[in-house]
Scaffold this motif. Structure first.
Motif, PDB file in Angstrom:
ATOM      1  N   ARG A  29       0.864  -1.177   0.000  1.00 33.70           N
ATOM      2  CA  ARG A  29       0.000   0.000   0.000  1.00 33.70           C
ATOM      3  C   ARG A  29       0.904   1.232   0.000  1.00 33.70           C
ATOM      4  NH1 ARG A  29      -5.121   1.152  -0.130  1.00 33.70           N
ATOM      5  NH2 ARG A  29      -5.851   3.061   0.834  1.00 33.70           N
ATOM      6  N   GLY A  33      -2.356   4.494  -2.931  1.00 33.75           N
ATOM      7  CA  GLY A  33      -3.196   3.302  -2.871  1.00 33.75           C
ATOM      8  C   GLY A  33      -2.363   2.066  -3.151  1.00 33.75           C
ATOM      9  N   TRP A  34      -3.031   0.943  -3.450  1.00 29.51           N
ATOM     10  CA  TRP A  34      -2.334  -0.319  -3.678  1.00 29.51           C
ATOM     11  C   TRP A  34      -1.485  -0.246  -4.922  1.00 29.51           C
ATOM     12  CZ3 TRP A  34      -1.607  -3.334   0.134  1.00 29.51           C
ATOM     13  CH2 TRP A  34      -2.543  -3.344   1.177  1.00 29.51           C
ATOM     14  N   PHE A  89      -0.746   0.784 -10.354  1.00 26.36           N
ATOM     15  CA  PHE A  89      -1.524   1.270  -9.218  1.00 26.36           C
ATOM     16  C   PHE A  89      -2.909   0.649  -9.271  1.00 26.36           C
ATOM     17  CE2 PHE A  89       1.788   4.398  -9.585  1.00 26.36           C
ATOM     18  CZ  PHE A  89       2.146   4.597  -8.261  1.00 26.36           C
ATOM     19  N   GLY A  90      -3.374   0.151  -8.132  1.00 35.61           N
ATOM     20  CA  GLY A  90      -4.686  -0.466  -8.025  1.00 35.61           C
ATOM     21  C   GLY A  90      -4.606  -1.973  -8.176  1.00 35.61           C
ATOM     22  N   GLU A  92      -7.756  -3.678  -8.521  1.00 37.67           N
ATOM     23  CA  GLU A  92      -9.060  -4.053  -9.037  1.00 37.67           C
ATOM     24  C   GLU A  92      -9.042  -4.109 -10.571  1.00 37.67           C
ATOM     25  OE1 GLU A  92      -8.152  -0.122  -8.895  1.00 37.67           O
ATOM     26  OE2 GLU A  92      -8.655  -1.111  -7.024  1.00 37.67           O
ATOM     27  N   CYS A  94      -7.979  -6.115 -12.864  1.00 36.05           N
ATOM     28  CA  CYS A  94      -6.702  -6.350 -13.539  1.00 36.05           C
ATOM     29  C   CYS A  94      -6.905  -6.749 -15.004  1.00 36.05           C
ATOM     30  CB  CYS A  94      -5.896  -7.434 -12.824  1.00 36.05           C
ATOM     31  SG  CYS A  94      -5.381  -7.004 -11.149  1.00 36.05           S
ATOM     32  N   ARG A  97      -8.187  -4.080 -17.312  1.00 38.28           N
ATOM     33  CA  ARG A  97      -7.196  -3.031 -17.570  1.00 38.28           C
ATOM     34  C   ARG A  97      -6.010  -3.549 -18.381  1.00 38.28           C
ATOM     35  NH1 ARG A  97      -5.193  -0.095 -12.592  1.00 38.28           N
ATOM     36  NH2 ARG A  97      -5.160  -2.119 -11.581  1.00 38.28           N
TER      37      ARG A  97
END
Length: 179
Positions: A29, A33-34, A89-90, A92, A94, A97
Motif C-alpha cells: 500500500r 493506494g495499492w 496502481f490499483g 481491481e 486487472c 485493464r
C-alpha cells in the motif's frame, strides 16, 4: 581524528537460495493506494533489494517465479502484474485493464524497519524459509509456514474463473482479494 559509523541499511530484500534465476514482484500500500511492481531478476545465490529504506508498512506482498525450472512462490492476495517491467496502481479489474491477475503471498514484517526473505528449493518444489534458531533480530529474515503457501508450476496465463472462492482478506492493511 573523528570516525563516523555508516548508517544501518534498512531494506526489504529477497535472497535467491535456489539453483536458478528467479523473477520477483512486490506489492504494498503506497501513498496513492495499492501498488504492484516488478520484475527483479535475482540470479542463484544473490539478493535483491525490493524496497529501499526503512519499511513504512507492516505488510508487504511477494510473488516469485523460477524462470528456469518452473514453479512459483504465490498466495491468495491478488494484484495486477504483466510480463514486462511494471509499476501498476490499483488491484481491481486487472484483466479489464489489460494486466494479469496474480496471487501474492503476505509478509508480516512485525513492524521492523528491515527484512530479508530467503527463497529456497527442496527436492520436490520451491519453499520459503527463514533463519536458523540463531536469528539476529537486528537483521531479521522471513519465516513462513509451508502450509500457508501454494506452490505450483506457473500456468499458461489463465486466471481463476469469476466464480472462484475468494479467501478472507488478510490482516491489517491488506488489499482486497478480488479482481
Amino acid at each position: 581524528m573523528l570516525a563516523f559509523a555508516a548508517p544501518a541499511r534498512a531494506d526489504l530484500r529477497v535472497c535467491n537460495e535456489t539453483g536458478n534465476m528467479v523473477s520477483v514482484a512486490l506489492g504494498y500500500r503506497a501513498e496513492r493506494g495499492w501498488m504492484s511492481e516488478g520484475w527483479w531478476q535475482t540470479p542463484a545465490g544473490e539478493c535483491r533489494v525490493l524496497y529501499q529504506g526503512d519499511l513504512e508498512r507492516r505488510f508487504y506482498y511477494i510473488y516469485a517465479v523460477d524462470d528456469i525450472g518452473g514453479g512459483a512462490w504465490d498466495g491468495q492476495v491478488f494484484m495486477c502484474t504483466r510480463d514486462e517491467t511494471f509499476t501498476i496502481f490499483g488491484v481491481e479489474d486487472c484483466l479489464a485493464r489489460g494486466y494479469e491477475r496474480t496471487g501474492f503471498f503476505e509478509i508480516d514484517t512485525q513492524s521492523r524497519s528491515d527484512w530479508t526473505l530467503q527463497l529456497t528449493e527442496t527436492a520436490d518444489a520451491p519453499a520459503v524459509v527463514g533463519p536458523d534458531a540463531g536469528e539476529d533480530l537486528e537483521d531479521p529474515a522471513f519465516t513462513i509456514d509451508p502450509d500457508d503457501v501454494t506452490i505450483e508450476a506457473p500456468d499458461d496465463g489463465a486466471t481463476p474463473p469469476d466464480g472462484a472462492p475468494v479467501p478472507p482478506p488478510p490482516a491489517d492493511n491488506a488489499p482486497p482479494a478480488s479482481n
